[in-house]
Enzyme design. Structure first.
Site: not given
Ligand code: IMP
Ligand code: MG
Length: 173
Positions: A156, A128, A149-150, A162, A100, A96-97, A41
């Site tokens: 992805d 989040k 959820f993105v 992506r 959560d 990090e992307d 990610g």
């Protein structure tokens, strides 16, 4: 292809990464810094953030995977690819992307901390809100988003999306 509602534009992402890159450059000037991207990610964040860092720096990658294929994190993490480089005595910044539950990152930080880096901090493009279950301090938080959820910009859904240059929400299917 499903409809995607834009949540964060490419321009807003670039501006945020410019701010983070400037802060990282100031904070780590004169220090031995290694920036660690968490695959898959974070590949886009790494590439674009790197362009905004103007101090000597090295890059490395780790690949991790939660057990199982659900969209919920279990907290049980498998290291698929470890770092190539030693980090003892060096300053480590994990990129990090998205965070959560925070369980993936929590596990990762625990496994890196035992290698005795000089410091261990985190930059994440997305956070989040209110769902982090693990105790985490994010030194460079990007955007705080809701629980939806993105996808896009490295993130992805079932391996797809992506490549989108922005972050969006999947509408319908
Ligand atoms: P955590 O362990 O719950 O913090 O999960 C973190 C990982 O789950 C991220 O690195 C992503 O790979 C994935 N993830 C969490 N939320 C999303 C999302 O909204 N879209 C895409 N991937 C996500
Ligand atoms: Mg990830």
């Amino acid at each position: 292809m499903a409809d995607i509602r834009t949540l964060i534009t490419a321009e807003a992402i670039d501006q945020k990464l410019a701010e983070i890159g400037e802060a990282v450059s100031a904070d780590y000037r004169g220090k031995d810094l290694i920036v660690v991207g968490v695959l898959k990610g974070a590949f886009m964040v790494m590439a674009d953030l790197a362009r905004h860092i103007d101090i000597p720096v090295e890059f490395d990658f780790m690949a991790v995977s939660s057990y199982g294929a659900s969209t919920q994190s279990s907290g049980v993490v498998r290291i698929l690819k470890d770092l190539d480089q030693e980090i003892a005595g060096r300053h480590v910044l994990i990129v990090e992307d998205i965070i959560d539950s925070g369980l993936t990152l929590n596990y990762l930080m625990k496994s890196l901390r035992v290698r005795k880096p000089a410091s261990l901090e985190v930059a994440s493009l997305l956070l989040k809100s209110g769902v982090q279950r693990a105790e985490l301090t994010i030194k460079y938080p990007g955007f705080t988003i809701g629980p939806e959820f993105v996808v896009g910009y490295g993130l992805d859904y079932a391996g797809k999306y992506r490549n989108l240059p922005f972050v969006g929400v999947l509408e319908g299917d």
